[in-house]
Design a protein around this motif. Structure first.
Motif, mmCIF file in Angstrom:
data_model
loop_
_atom_site.group_PDB
_atom_site.id
_atom_site.type_symbol
_atom_site.label_atom_id
_atom_site.label_comp_id
_atom_site.label_asym_id
_atom_site.label_seq_id
_atom_site.Cartn_x
_atom_site.Cartn_y
_atom_site.Cartn_z
ATOM 1 N N THR A 1 -1.055 13.884 3.109
ATOM 2 C CA THR A 1 -0.933 13.446 4.499
ATOM 3 C C THR A 1 -2.212 12.743 4.940
ATOM 4 O O THR A 1 -2.166 11.669 5.553
ATOM 5 N N ASP A 2 -3.358 13.320 4.612
ATOM 6 C CA ASP A 2 -4.639 12.706 4.980
ATOM 7 C C ASP A 2 -4.812 11.339 4.312
ATOM 8 O O ASP A 2 -5.315 10.394 4.936
ATOM 9 N N ALA B 1 1.998 11.688 12.709
ATOM 10 C CA ALA B 1 3.437 11.977 12.638
ATOM 11 C C ALA B 1 4.093 11.193 11.505
ATOM 12 O O ALA B 1 4.891 11.741 10.735
ATOM 13 N N ALA B 2 3.746 9.922 11.377
ATOM 14 C CA ALA B 2 4.326 9.100 10.309
ATOM 15 C C ALA B 2 3.942 9.654 8.936
ATOM 16 O O ALA B 2 4.774 9.711 8.025
ATOM 17 N N ALA B 3 2.694 10.073 8.778
ATOM 18 C CA ALA B 3 2.252 10.636 7.499
ATOM 19 C C ALA B 3 2.996 11.923 7.177
ATOM 20 O O ALA B 3 3.406 12.141 6.034
ATOM 21 N N MET C 1 -2.763 4.105 6.363
ATOM 22 C CA MET C 1 -2.084 3.476 7.501
ATOM 23 C C MET C 1 -3.092 3.070 8.571
ATOM 24 O O MET C 1 -2.928 2.040 9.220
ATOM 25 N N GLY C 2 -4.145 3.865 8.732
ATOM 26 C CA GLY C 2 -5.180 3.514 9.698
ATOM 27 C C GLY C 2 -5.876 2.216 9.342
ATOM 28 O O GLY C 2 -6.186 1.404 10.210
ATOM 29 N N MET D 1 0.836 -1.187 0.000
ATOM 30 C CA MET D 1 0.000 0.000 0.000
ATOM 31 C C MET D 1 0.885 1.256 0.000
ATOM 32 O O MET D 1 0.708 2.160 -0.824
ATOM 33 N N LEU D 2 1.844 1.285 0.898
ATOM 34 C CA LEU D 2 2.753 2.427 0.984
ATOM 35 C C LEU D 2 3.600 2.534 -0.287
ATOM 36 O O LEU D 2 3.734 3.607 -0.880
#
Length: 193
Positions: free
Chosen positions: A127-128, A148-150, A134-135, A82-83
């Motif tokens: 970022t959103d 913070a990671a985003a 990630m959520g 995904m990332l």
């Protein structure tokens, strides 16, 4: 020509002219001539040269969101993929628009206050998206850590894209590999990988 198609045409030509000449040297006369419309028509659609630039940035923001979402949705089968797919879509998007990206990053961000707001809106958008992805991949994760990671990921992507401007031999795939090597270790510990 339908209004939406004419507007898209104006934005595409304006982006070319801004990238070729720089924002300050670009003229509404030249943009209107290349589009094949009158200068008053440009003003009717965008209000000003600054409004036209902001329209170009907003168009890029929409296209970047679509590119990153399409890359991830349905194709990602793990948090890492995904990332990786989202980051790769970003670097491909930047590579395809290298000249325009350079203009926005260098000149428009310094000379046009409303462009600064639009460029920041692109950062917030990405970022959103990262927080959402990630959520989903890390249910129950602390929201503060996800945020913070985003922010770290978006900032890292932006800095690496700037480095890639100076290193044209670095492909989007290579840039993605470099970023993933640098950031995935910390994130993977959260994903249980």
């Amino acid at each position: 020509m339908p209004r939406a198609a004419r507007k898209a045409q104006m934005l595409a030509v304006a982006e070319e002219v801004f990238a070729e000449r720089g924002y300050l040297a670009a003229s509404m006369d030249e943009i209107a001539e290349r589009v094949g419309v009158s200068k008053p028509m440009l003003y009717e659609y965008f209000g000003s040269k600054e409004g036209l630039l902001v329209g170009c940035i907003d168009k890029a923001r929409t296209e970047l969101r679509e590119a990153t979402e399409q890359a991830v949705i349905g194709a990602a089968d793990s948090p890492e993929s995904m990332l990786r797919l989202g980051v790769l879509a970003f670097f491909r998007f930047i590579a395809e628009r290298r000249q325009s990206y350079g203009l926005l990053r260098h000149e428009a961000a310094v000379t046009v206050p409303s462009a600064v707001e639009e460029i920041e809106a692109i950062r917030r958008q990405q970022t959103d998206l990262m927080i959402g992805w990630m959520g989903m991949a890390l249910p129950g994760a602390d929201l503060l850590e996800l945020e913070a990671a985003a922010e770290i990921l978006v900032g890292s992507c932006e800095r690496l894209a700037q480095w890639c401007e100076r290193r044209p031999e670095v492909t989007p795939e290579r840039a993605t590999d470099l970023l993933m090597t640098a950031v995935w270790t910390g994130l993977s510990s959260r994903a249980g990988n």
